[in-house]
Design a protein around this motif. Structure first.
Motif, mmCIF file in Angstrom:
data_model
loop_
_atom_site.group_PDB
_atom_site.id
_atom_site.type_symbol
_atom_site.label_atom_id
_atom_site.label_comp_id
_atom_site.label_asym_id
_atom_site.label_seq_id
_atom_site.Cartn_x
_atom_site.Cartn_y
_atom_site.Cartn_z
ATOM 1 N N THR A 1 43.636 98.731 36.957
ATOM 2 C CA THR A 1 44.423 98.431 38.283
ATOM 3 C C THR A 1 43.639 98.142 39.372
ATOM 4 O O THR A 1 44.062 97.739 40.527
ATOM 5 C CB THR A 1 45.112 99.703 38.416
ATOM 6 N N ARG A 2 42.314 98.261 39.286
ATOM 7 C CA ARG A 2 41.213 97.994 40.474
ATOM 8 C C ARG A 2 40.214 96.872 40.027
ATOM 9 O O ARG A 2 40.056 96.626 38.882
ATOM 10 C CB ARG A 2 40.487 99.248 40.594
ATOM 11 N N ARG A 3 39.724 96.202 41.017
ATOM 12 C CA ARG A 3 39.115 94.908 40.711
ATOM 13 C C ARG A 3 37.821 95.317 39.984
ATOM 14 O O ARG A 3 37.170 94.527 39.445
ATOM 15 C CB ARG A 3 38.709 94.524 42.038
ATOM 16 N N ASP A 4 37.252 96.674 39.996
ATOM 17 C CA ASP A 4 35.913 96.910 39.542
ATOM 18 C C ASP A 4 36.260 97.475 37.884
ATOM 19 O O ASP A 4 35.271 98.047 37.556
ATOM 20 C CB ASP A 4 35.073 98.018 40.339
ATOM 21 N N TRP A 5 37.425 97.043 37.440
ATOM 22 C CA TRP A 5 37.757 97.542 35.992
ATOM 23 C C TRP A 5 38.147 98.911 36.001
ATOM 24 O O TRP A 5 38.141 99.483 34.926
ATOM 25 C CB TRP A 5 36.567 97.015 35.196
ATOM 26 N N SER A 6 37.987 99.518 37.030
ATOM 27 C CA SER A 6 38.175 101.188 36.829
ATOM 28 C C SER A 6 39.688 101.331 36.972
ATOM 29 O O SER A 6 40.651 100.404 37.297
ATOM 30 C CB SER A 6 37.587 101.852 38.227
ATOM 31 N N ASP A 7 40.054 102.688 36.957
ATOM 32 C CA ASP A 7 41.536 103.187 36.826
ATOM 33 C C ASP A 7 42.325 102.417 35.866
ATOM 34 O O ASP A 7 43.416 101.800 36.133
ATOM 35 C CB ASP A 7 42.111 103.047 38.218
ATOM 36 N N PRO A 8 42.002 102.288 34.649
ATOM 37 C CA PRO A 8 42.908 101.345 33.702
ATOM 38 C C PRO A 8 44.138 102.133 33.441
ATOM 39 O O PRO A 8 44.361 103.202 33.573
ATOM 40 C CB PRO A 8 42.113 101.552 32.418
ATOM 41 N N HIS A 9 45.111 101.171 32.859
ATOM 42 C CA HIS A 9 46.309 101.720 32.115
ATOM 43 C C HIS A 9 45.831 101.712 30.995
ATOM 44 O O HIS A 9 45.368 101.017 30.074
ATOM 45 C CB HIS A 9 47.289 100.812 32.370
ATOM 46 N N TYR A 10 45.931 102.931 30.193
ATOM 47 C CA TYR A 10 45.192 103.332 28.983
ATOM 48 C C TYR A 10 45.894 102.899 27.675
ATOM 49 O O TYR A 10 45.293 103.560 26.927
ATOM 50 C CB TYR A 10 44.829 105.014 29.213
ATOM 51 N N GLU A 11 46.901 102.424 27.862
ATOM 52 C CA GLU A 11 47.363 102.003 26.525
ATOM 53 C C GLU A 11 46.401 100.870 25.835
ATOM 54 O O GLU A 11 45.717 100.224 26.538
ATOM 55 C CB GLU A 11 48.829 101.180 26.381
ATOM 56 N N ARG A 12 46.303 101.107 24.484
ATOM 57 C CA ARG A 12 45.175 100.162 23.724
ATOM 58 C C ARG A 12 46.011 99.456 22.725
ATOM 59 O O ARG A 12 46.741 99.982 21.714
ATOM 60 C CB ARG A 12 44.128 101.064 23.143
ATOM 61 N N MET A 13 46.221 98.192 22.743
ATOM 62 C CA MET A 13 46.925 97.209 22.022
ATOM 63 C C MET A 13 45.985 96.730 20.782
ATOM 64 O O MET A 13 44.801 96.353 20.978
ATOM 65 C CB MET A 13 47.300 96.162 23.057
ATOM 66 N N LEU A 14 46.743 96.565 19.754
ATOM 67 C CA LEU A 14 46.167 95.825 18.599
ATOM 68 C C LEU A 14 45.459 94.345 18.979
ATOM 69 O O LEU A 14 44.658 93.974 18.657
ATOM 70 C CB LEU A 14 47.083 95.754 17.390
ATOM 71 N N TYR A 15 46.475 93.728 19.816
ATOM 72 C CA TYR A 15 46.011 92.312 19.884
ATOM 73 C C TYR A 15 45.201 92.208 20.797
ATOM 74 O O TYR A 15 44.174 91.165 20.385
ATOM 75 C CB TYR A 15 47.264 91.529 20.282
ATOM 76 N N ASP A 16 44.707 92.750 21.736
ATOM 77 C CA ASP A 16 43.872 92.682 22.503
ATOM 78 C C ASP A 16 42.288 93.162 22.026
ATOM 79 O O ASP A 16 41.403 92.238 22.052
ATOM 80 C CB ASP A 16 43.740 94.065 23.651
ATOM 81 N N ASN A 17 42.477 94.081 21.258
ATOM 82 C CA ASN A 17 40.982 94.526 20.491
ATOM 83 C C ASN A 17 40.866 93.865 19.316
ATOM 84 O O ASN A 17 39.799 93.198 19.079
ATOM 85 C CB ASN A 17 41.118 95.977 19.943
ATOM 86 N N ALA A 18 41.863 93.204 18.613
ATOM 87 C CA ALA A 18 41.542 91.958 17.668
ATOM 88 C C ALA A 18 41.138 90.905 18.219
ATOM 89 O O ALA A 18 39.942 90.245 17.560
ATOM 90 C CB ALA A 18 42.868 91.463 16.759
ATOM 91 N N LEU A 19 41.521 90.049 19.179
ATOM 92 C CA LEU A 19 40.896 89.120 19.766
ATOM 93 C C LEU A 19 39.684 89.077 20.331
ATOM 94 O O LEU A 19 38.818 88.413 20.278
ATOM 95 C CB LEU A 19 42.106 88.514 20.814
ATOM 96 N N LEU A 20 39.707 90.605 21.043
ATOM 97 C CA LEU A 20 38.252 90.718 21.732
ATOM 98 C C LEU A 20 37.056 90.867 20.659
ATOM 99 O O LEU A 20 35.869 90.392 20.662
ATOM 100 C CB LEU A 20 38.225 92.026 22.459
ATOM 101 N N LEU A 21 37.498 91.431 19.436
ATOM 102 C CA LEU A 21 36.360 91.370 18.402
ATOM 103 C C LEU A 21 35.911 90.171 17.938
ATOM 104 O O LEU A 21 34.680 89.836 18.041
ATOM 105 C CB LEU A 21 36.968 92.151 17.294
ATOM 106 N N ARG A 22 36.785 89.226 17.959
ATOM 107 C CA ARG A 22 36.619 87.882 17.514
ATOM 108 C C ARG A 22 35.416 87.244 18.800
ATOM 109 O O ARG A 22 34.441 86.564 18.435
ATOM 110 C CB ARG A 22 37.764 86.985 17.559
ATOM 111 N N GLU A 23 36.137 87.620 19.918
ATOM 112 C CA GLU A 23 35.296 87.026 21.087
ATOM 113 C C GLU A 23 33.706 87.567 21.135
ATOM 114 O O GLU A 23 32.850 86.827 21.522
ATOM 115 C CB GLU A 23 35.908 86.971 22.428
ATOM 116 N N TYR A 24 33.453 88.600 20.973
ATOM 117 C CA TYR A 24 32.405 89.426 21.240
ATOM 118 C C TYR A 24 31.563 88.829 19.967
ATOM 119 O O TYR A 24 30.353 88.695 20.220
ATOM 120 C CB TYR A 24 32.281 91.043 21.292
ATOM 121 N N ALA A 25 31.958 88.656 18.637
ATOM 122 C CA ALA A 25 31.301 88.070 17.645
ATOM 123 C C ALA A 25 30.806 86.678 17.993
ATOM 124 O O ALA A 25 29.720 86.370 17.699
ATOM 125 C CB ALA A 25 32.093 88.190 16.275
ATOM 126 N N LEU A 26 31.662 85.960 18.565
ATOM 127 C CA LEU A 26 31.230 84.619 18.764
ATOM 128 C C LEU A 26 30.085 84.492 19.917
ATOM 129 O O LEU A 26 29.333 83.662 19.981
ATOM 130 C CB LEU A 26 32.586 83.711 19.459
#
Length: 624
Positions: free
Chosen positions: A250-275
């Motif tokens: 919710t903040r510009r510095d990536w702090s105060d997250p909305h804490y739900e963790r989604m399958l699609y976000d994490n699956a796609l980010l796994l790919r991007e970090y590997a790349l």
């Protein structure tokens, strides 16, 4: 009052089962009841890990007095947007006629024929900061229904006509962008970069994994992508204990997250970090990928082998529902707490994204256990989510199958994941199924609408109400069904040399190309595919001698290990690693890229091709 939600597939619906609201699930029964009573329909759309959905449920849907008024004047339908994404897309498009503040919970008022005539999002229990209370909204809608019915019906007809027009007209079709236009889209993204904290824009900040995939696909975008990924990995958006990423900050510095963790976000980010590791060799990229995979495999993975849709942001601590309390706790304290609940339904498309990410990242980072997990999930989906006639189902929970129709997202997500698995694991059967799925989408398409559509015609109730969108090209947090299926078709072209696959991929992207280059932040996956199609594709096949131990990862492959390691570290559009027997099976099944590929001198042998023109095979890493 009947409890119609207690046995729902969706955990979101079951969470509302004991509300005093007389909820109906999505289906024809609710609209028939509204027709019988001559009352409007309230359609409330959300999902299990939606924070403001929880809030509105506690404030309004749990209020017995308000519920009595709602039950007397409306028929109420509760919809899980993840189980019925086409229903969500249709009503979200309709809602844009009434509000620019789109999101969830989505609150739609419709005629008994299902046509929307008013919509909004979260409504508080009392007027707040210029926002009407939910009770005021109910009163206003009731007044309009009773005293201005002609106006209501006209508004509903106008919205339905606009949706129908948008669904059938091939508007804004344009040629695919060339390399210069794609780099100009990157320049637009660069101008939106936050130079201090990374990411794009101010707040709220999302990980926008598809945009990062597009940036990593072009030399001009790599620095911007890796800066963003590195800052995200070191930010509060990433859980330092489990390693997964939260939905947004919710903040510009990536702090105060909305804490739900989604399958699609994490699956796609796994790919991007590997790349990103492929591009930079950076330790932070590998560390982030390892953390995401740990979260997927230890938190979201179900005993069946499939992956849950999400983990909630709220947990019960000292008898209170607290958002983020579990995640803010120190590791030792967290171990004593009950984790937030999972939305355990297994979605075909999202699990397809996970299969593809685990397979690709597992190959790049030499994690054979990730590829094995991808294989287990693929086998589950092919046994439980694929019907005898070859069509897919959208969702399941344990042994139960949802009645929701599979969408283009499901076909494209699963086909793309199966292709990545086929290439990483060297198993042609997955590629064959992927080809069948894409063929179904080609055969289902109406040429004047788009090149690809989901077989079966979509949700029958939605289509009957005139609120359906035949092909929804919108994307953001994850690929649209159109982008995912077109991407799978393009990969099939690179494997088979069948021009029909490339033709439909290009035709599909022509429907979004003009919009994508204007607003690249909303079309990352489409732009990544267009980037692939704008260049000269590079294809790399590595043939491993039959019986070579550890050929697909691990420490058993001594002869040729340097060559295989060099292949893992090479950013190449399409890479296949397969045994000689598997290569022969690929070729026999019509995957022309594998024709006449053999291992030389009993060593792993690499065949590097550009646009189907291949160099002489090499067995030495330096020669590659």
């Amino acid at each position: 009052m009947a409890n119609r939600l207690a046995d729902a597939i969706s955990p979101y619906l079951r969470a509302h089962a004991d509300n005093p609201v007389d909820w109906y699930p999505w289906g024809a029964e609710a609209f028939a009841e509204a027709e019988r009573r001559d009352v409007p329909v309230l359609i409330s759309i959300g999902y299990a890990t939606c924070h403001w959905c929880h809030v509105m449920a506690r404030e309004s849907f749990s209020d017995p007095v308000l519920a009595d008024e709602l039950n007397a004047r409306f028929v109420a339908i509760k919809v899980d947007r993840e189980e019925y994404p086409d229903v969500d897309a249709g009503y979200l498009s309709a809602a844009s006629a009434f509000t620019g503040n789109l999101g969830w919970p989505l609150t739609v008022f419709a005629t008994p024929r299902g046509r929307a005539f008013f919509a909004g999002t979260y409504f508080p229990p009392a007027p707040l900061a210029g926002r009407a209370s939910f009770r005021q909204v109910l009163d206003a809608v009731t007044d309009a229904w009773l005293n201005r019915r002609d106006e209501v019906e006209q508004n509903a007809a106008t919205v339905a006509e606009a949706l129908a027009s948008a669904s059938t007209a091939a508007t804004d079709v344009a040629d695919l962008p060339d390399g210069r236009a794609l780099d100009e889209a990157i320049a637009l993204l660069a101008r939106a970069e936050d130079p201090e904290f990374g990411g794009f824009g101010t707040e709220p900040k999302f990980p926008v994994a598809p945009v990062l995939g597009f940036l990593l696909s072009r030399d001009a975008g790599v620095d911007l992508a890796t800066r963003t990924l590195e800052r995200m990995a070191a930010s509060p958006l990433r859980d330092p204990v489990d390693g997964g990423f939260f939905r947004y900050a919710t903040r510009r510095d990536w702090s105060d997250p909305h804490y739900e963790r989604m399958l699609y976000d994490n699956a796609l980010l796994l790919r991007e970090y590997a790349l990103a590791w492929q591009r930079t060799g950076a330790e932070w990229a590998q560390d982030a990928a390892d953390g995401i995979a740990r979260f997927l495999l230890t938190v979201l993975r179900r005993p069946s082998g499939g992956f849950a849709s999400a983990q909630d942001s709220e947990s019960t601590i000292d008898g209170q529902r607290v958002e983020g309390g579990y995640y803010r706790a120190a590791p030792a304290e967290r171990a004593k707490l009950v984790p937030p609940p999972l939305d355990e339904k297994i979605l075909t498309g999202w699990n397809g994204f996970a299969i593809g990410a685990l397979a690709r990242a597992g190959f790049i980072l030499d994690r054979p256990e990730w590829i094995a997990a991808a294989r287990e999930t693929a086998d589950l989906l092919l046994s439980r989510h694929r019907r005898a006639d070859g069509l897919l189902v959208r969702a399941s929970l344990a042994e139960r199958i949802s009645e929701a129709s599979a969408t283009l997202e499901d076909y494209g997500g699963l086909a793309g994941g199966l292709l990545e698995l086929a290439l990483a694991a060297g198993e042609p059967r997955y590629a064959s199924v992927a080809r069948d799925l894409v063929d179904l989408c080609i055969d289902a398409a109406e040429e004047e609408t788009c090149a690809l559509e989901a077989p079966g015609g979509g949700d029958p109730v939605l289509q009957g109400n005139g609120m359906g969108i035949r092909v929804d090209p919108s994307e953001g947090a994850y690929p649209s069904g159109l982008s995912a299926t077109a991407s799978a078709a393009h990969t099939l072209y690179l494997l088979t040399a069948e021009r029909r696959f490339e033709r439909v991929a290009r035709d599909a992207m022509r429907h979004v190309s003009a919009q994508a280059v204007r607003t690249p932040s909303a079309f990352g996956s489409a732009l990544e595919l267009m980037s692939r199609m704008a260049g000269e594709p590079e294809q790399l096949v590595v043939v491993v001698p039959d019986g070579a131990a550890g050929a697909f990862g691990g420490g058993g492959l001594d002869v040729g290990r340097a060559l295989v390691d060099a292949v893992r570290a090479r950013p190449t559009e399409l890479v296949a690693l397969a045994s000689e027997a598997a290569v022969a099976s690929f070729a026999a099944d019509g995957f022309e890229l594998f024709e006449a590929r053999t291992a030389r001198d009993a060593r792993p042998t690499a065949y590097l091709c550009r646009d189907f023109v291949c160099r002489l095979p090499v067995t030495d890493a330096g020669a590659l």
